[in-house]
Design an enzyme around this catalytic site. Structure first.
Site, short mmCIF file in Angstrom:
data_model
loop_
_atom_site.label_atom_id
_atom_site.label_comp_id
_atom_site.label_asym_id
_atom_site.label_seq_id
_atom_site.Cartn_x
_atom_site.Cartn_y
_atom_site.Cartn_z
N THR A 253 0.84 -1.53 -0.32
CA THR A 253 -0.01 0.27 -0.09
C THR A 253 0.39 1.11 0.10
O THR A 253 0.34 2.06 -0.23
CB THR A 253 -0.40 -0.30 1.25
OG1 THR A 253 -1.73 -0.96 0.76
CG2 THR A 253 -2.23 1.76 0.95
N THR B 272 1.86 -20.89 22.09
CA THR B 272 -0.03 -20.48 21.64
C THR B 272 -0.53 -19.68 21.10
O THR B 272 -0.45 -18.56 20.14
CB THR B 272 0.15 -19.55 23.57
OG1 THR B 272 -1.20 -19.37 23.98
CG2 THR B 272 0.78 -18.73 23.36
#
Length: 342
Positions: free
Chosen positions: A14, A277
């Site tokens: 972008t 995790t």
């Protein structure tokens, strides 16, 4: 006085978009004219050159071969420049920065990834500030003339973060990236404040590139209701050498017999399983709860506080370096380029 020289490398994304005055659509612009587009850069005593990937790459299409191409480019220009700023799409920036941290060994100069949420040609763009601060950081030296941040990093939303510790956590906010388990390397306010104790120091050996990457890695996100068929297909897939288990909390997974049996089968077949995790912050500790202990006893390696993006890149690198499962497992659990805290 010799100016510091910085190479801007536009891979796509972008930040490099500008509105076409005729069609009013966004299109990539030529970064060789960056000083005209961002005249603020002329206020620094810097030499700024630009290199454009042609064609630019949407970050969703970034492949490991592009990481190697980028690393080779930096290697080929390494002696000509004091630092490098990589302009990259935000969606996979954390993956790319993690990968470059392993591919580039012996780094003693800054490689700063940045991008933007809004195109640089839009009035409210965050691209200009991100670019200007990234260039300043890439050029920053201490009183002895050594780079202040000689590692791969990401600058976004006024913070400089270790590249292999970041994750994109917001698709709309200007502060799009977070480094939940590692403090920022620098904060940019009125002045840029560097956290010197957090910044990696050069190893002392010359830059070398590790281009061998083995991408036969899968990610299994554990969730309630996960079925034996899905787990078997991923853990026991013929083309898979390693699997990242995204587990609950501190490294917990289902304790049902079929799940642990599948894990044991995968390990017995030589596959490398790593526990990270799902939580945005925190770490895996497989000694706290019984379910974590079962995974450890089954032969799953601990990913400690690694992000998923980093562990994917680390496994690509380690698998590309060796076929020795014991060595790979040891290196997974060893801090490399500041990627985990044990």
């Amino acid at each position: 006085m010799v100016k510091s020289a910085i190479l801007l490398i536009y891979t796509g994304g972008t930040i490099g978009m500008k509105k076409d005055p005729v069609t009013q659509t966004l299109r990539p612009f030529d970064f060789s004219g960056i000083l005209d587009e961002v005249p603020e850069l002329q206020k620094f005593a810097l030499k700024v050159d630009a290199y454009n990937f042609d064609p630019p790459i949407d970050s969703s299409d970034v492949e490991p071969s592009r990481w190697v191409e980028l690393a080779r480019l930096i290697e080929s220009r390494y002696d000509q420049y004091d630092g490098f700023v990589v302009l990259h799409g935000t969606d996979t920036m954390a993956y790319s920065a993690s990968a470059l941290s392993y591919i580039l060994d012996g780094l003693s100069k800054p490689v700063v990834f940045t991008g933007s949420q809004l195109p640089i040609g839009v009035a409210r763009t965050d691209g200009k500030e991100n670019l200007i601060s990234s260039v300043e950081i890439a050029a920053a030296k201490d009183s002895d003339g050594r780079a202040i941040v000689p590692e791969v990093s990401i600058y976004f939303g006024s913070k400089l973060m270790r590249g292999n510790r970041t994750t994109k956590y917001d698709s709309e906010c200007f502060e799009a990236f977070a480094s939940p388990n590692c403090p920022p390397l620098a904060d940019a306010g009125i002045n840029i404040r560097y956290a010197s104790k957090e910044i990696l120091q050069p190893s002392g050996h010359p830059l070398s590139v590790h281009p061998s990457l083995d991408t036969r890695v899968s990610i299994l996100k554990i969730h309630p209701g996960i079925t034996p068929g899905i787990v078997r297909n991923i853990l026991l897939g013929e083309e898979t050498r390693a699997v990242i288990l995204e587990t609950f909390g501190a490294g917990n997974a289902p304790s049902r017999g079929w799940f642990i049996d599948c894990v044991r089968q995968a390990v017995a077949s030589g596959k490398i399983l790593v526990n990270v995790t799902q939580c945005p912050a925190g770490r895996v500790d497989m000694d706290i709860y019984e379910t974590g202990k079962q995974l450890k006893e089954a032969g799953v390696f601990c990913g400690y506080d690694s992000t998923t993006e980093n562990m994917l890149a680390k496994l690509f690198h380690l698998l590309g370096e060796s076929d020795d499962r014991e060595w790979i497992g040891r290196m997974i659990q060893t801090p490399l380029r500041g990627d985990i805290t044990v």
